[in-house]
Write a protein that holds these residues in place. Structure first.
Motif, short mmCIF file in Angstrom:
data_model
loop_
_atom_site.label_atom_id
_atom_site.label_comp_id
_atom_site.label_asym_id
_atom_site.label_seq_id
_atom_site.Cartn_x
_atom_site.Cartn_y
_atom_site.Cartn_z
N TYR A 187 -7.67 -4.64 14.54
CA TYR A 187 -7.56 -3.54 13.57
C TYR A 187 -7.66 -4.05 12.14
CZ TYR A 187 -6.43 0.42 16.64
OH TYR A 187 -6.51 1.43 17.55
N CYS A 188 -7.03 -5.19 11.87
CA CYS A 188 -7.08 -5.75 10.52
C CYS A 188 -8.52 -6.11 10.15
CB CYS A 188 -6.19 -6.98 10.43
SG CYS A 188 -5.92 -7.56 8.75
N ALA A 189 -9.26 -6.66 11.11
CA ALA A 189 -10.66 -7.03 10.86
C ALA A 189 -11.51 -5.80 10.56
CB ALA A 189 -11.23 -7.78 12.05
N VAL A 190 -11.19 -4.70 11.23
CA VAL A 190 -11.92 -3.45 10.99
C VAL A 190 -11.64 -2.93 9.58
CG1 VAL A 190 -12.06 -1.01 11.66
CG2 VAL A 190 -12.01 -2.79 13.43
N ILE A 191 -10.36 -2.86 9.22
CA ILE A 191 -9.98 -2.26 7.94
C ILE A 191 -10.40 -3.14 6.76
CG2 ILE A 191 -8.07 -1.36 6.55
CD1 ILE A 191 -6.62 -0.73 9.18
N LYS A 192 -10.37 -4.47 6.94
CA LYS A 192 -10.74 -5.34 5.81
C LYS A 192 -12.20 -5.12 5.42
CE LYS A 192 -13.04 -8.76 8.18
NZ LYS A 192 -14.31 -9.45 7.87
N ASN A 193 -13.04 -4.71 6.36
CA ASN A 193 -14.43 -4.39 6.00
C ASN A 193 -14.51 -3.13 5.13
OD1 ASN A 193 -15.74 -6.56 7.22
ND2 ASN A 193 -15.86 -5.55 9.20
N ILE A 194 -13.62 -2.19 5.41
CA ILE A 194 -13.55 -0.98 4.58
C ILE A 194 -13.10 -1.35 3.16
CG2 ILE A 194 -12.40 1.26 4.30
CD1 ILE A 194 -12.05 1.28 7.39
N ILE A 195 -12.12 -2.24 3.08
CA ILE A 195 -11.63 -2.68 1.77
C ILE A 195 -12.72 -3.42 1.01
CG2 ILE A 195 -9.86 -4.01 0.57
CD1 ILE A 195 -8.93 -1.46 2.26
N ALA A 196 -13.49 -4.23 1.74
CA ALA A 196 -14.60 -4.94 1.10
C ALA A 196 -15.62 -3.96 0.53
CB ALA A 196 -15.26 -5.89 2.09
N LEU A 197 -15.88 -2.87 1.24
CA LEU A 197 -16.75 -1.81 0.71
C LEU A 197 -16.18 -1.28 -0.60
CD1 LEU A 197 -17.65 0.33 3.87
CD2 LEU A 197 -19.21 -1.06 2.53
N ALA A 198 -14.87 -1.01 -0.61
CA ALA A 198 -14.23 -0.50 -1.82
C ALA A 198 -14.35 -1.50 -2.97
CB ALA A 198 -12.75 -0.19 -1.55
N THR A 304 -9.03 3.82 2.01
CA THR A 304 -9.88 4.24 3.13
C THR A 304 -10.42 5.65 2.91
OG1 THR A 304 -8.69 2.82 4.69
CG2 THR A 304 -9.92 4.68 5.62
N THR A 305 -9.55 6.54 2.45
CA THR A 305 -9.94 7.93 2.20
C THR A 305 -11.02 8.00 1.13
OG1 THR A 305 -7.74 8.72 2.85
CG2 THR A 305 -9.11 10.22 1.52
N ALA A 306 -10.86 7.22 0.07
CA ALA A 306 -11.85 7.22 -1.02
C ALA A 306 -13.21 6.75 -0.52
CB ALA A 306 -11.36 6.34 -2.16
N VAL A 307 -13.23 5.68 0.27
CA VAL A 307 -14.50 5.16 0.78
C VAL A 307 -15.14 6.17 1.71
CG1 VAL A 307 -15.57 3.33 2.16
CG2 VAL A 307 -13.78 2.75 0.51
N TYR A 308 -14.34 6.81 2.54
CA TYR A 308 -14.89 7.84 3.44
C TYR A 308 -15.51 8.98 2.64
CZ TYR A 308 -15.22 11.57 6.88
OH TYR A 308 -15.70 12.59 7.68
#
Length: 329
Positions: A187-198, A304-308
């Motif tokens: 799960y951490c690996a999944v979310i850190k990619n979202i953070i990298a997008l941000a 996460t919400t902002a990136v979505y």
């Protein structure tokens, strides 16, 4: 000699093949493209990714037959983008992984089903958690190719099996350690990619280092809240598999998610950014899965919400980050 199937032809698959084959494991390397396989046979390198890495064909056996590659292996590494896992594994019988150890080198979730790769393998191929491992960083394939000092964490419910796989990876430039948190690492690996997008979007919008630091520190809190909600257990998120992996993905020049985000911040559409990159940014698919999961969990996840909103609801990055910056502390 250990027999290992590697499923995938991208940069991370290539880096893992390099590490394992140099340690004298027998690698049965499945690549989807017949031309890429033939190029590898003829010239001993992957024509598309990390083309400077030369393979020893005494230990590396390229193939386009996934069933053959899996059948002869004791260990099977999955290194295709999460969005293409179902397609890649479709030719395999539901018992193809019986008595094998599956290692996920995928940092994404299965779209539509919104489940981790480990859950997908258990649900559709009856692979028990005790026969599954997950590879975490912080580690970029490009630095492995350059043989720069790298660290890997192998997550598992079975530490003894994880340690066995660590032994196959360790060399003069790779250190590997086991950790008993398979699902949390995934799960951490999944979310850190979202953070990298941000972080990339912020860079594209010309936000500075001060904002990036606040963004990443708030991201760690966001990850902690999410993991506590979905998988409550004691874990030290300051460890390399969590914070370390987040930092390298958020800041590195090699991070495809950061690059993708930066293009979005500079005004690219999603489609144009995907075409120009010619690589899959896992965070694009992951943010939809995590956002939909969180519709039920109700965790406070403003980043996460902002990136979505930016990627899927086409809200202006500048407008969305004006809203986000007031939610960070």
């Amino acid at each position: 000699m250990e027999k290992i199937a590697v499923i995938g032809g991208g940069s991370w698959a290539t880096a893992l093949v390099k590490i394992l084959s140099e340690n004298k494991s027998q690698i049965h390397w499945w690549m989807r493209n017949e031309n890429d396989v033939q190029h590898l046979v003829n010239y001993r390198h992957n024509p598309r990714y990390l083309s400077g890495v030369t393979m020893d064909l005494n230990y590396v056996k390229p193939t386009t037959d996934i069933a053959d590659a899996v059948a002869v292996a004791d260990w099977v590494i999955l290194a295709v983008p999460a969005a293409f896992v179902q397609q890649a594994l479709a030719p395999l019988h539901k018992n193809a992984f019986k008595d094998k150890v599956l290692i996920s080198a995928i940092k994404g979730m299965i779209p539509n089903e919104n489940i981790l790769v480990s859950d997908y393998l258990e649900r559709h191929y009856k692979v028990p958690n005790s026969h599954q491992l997950v590879v975490a960083g912080p580690c970029h394939a490009e630095e492995v190719a350059l043989e720069k000092q790298s660290y890997l964490t192998i997550g598992s419910h079975d530490i003894a099996t994880a340690e066995q796989f660590c032994e196959l990876l360790r060399n003069r430039y790779v250190k590997a350690n086991p950790l008993d948190d398979l699902d949390g690492i995934e799960y951490c690996a999944v979310i850190k990619n979202i953070i990298a997008l941000a972080c990339g979007i912020a860079h594209g919008l010309n936000y500075g280092d001060n904002f990036q630091a606040v963004l990443v520190s708030n991201a760690m809190l966001e990850i902690e809240r999410f993991l506590h909600s979905i998988l409550p257990m004691h874990r030290d998120l300051s460890g390399s598999a969590y914070l370390g992996d987040l930092l390298v993905t958020a800041y590195s020049q090699f991070s495809r998610n950061r690059t993708f985000g930066s293009m979005i911040g500079r005004g690219y559409s999603v489609k144009s950014a995907q075409v120009e990159m010619n690589m899959v940014a896992e965070g694009y698919y992951a943010v939809e899965s995590i956002y939909e999961l969180n519709n039920h969990l109700k965790v406070d996840m403003p980043i996460t919400t902002a990136v979505y909103h930016i990627l899927y609801e086409r809200i202006s990055p500048a407008v969305e980050f004006e809203i986000l910056k007031d939610k960070l502390r």
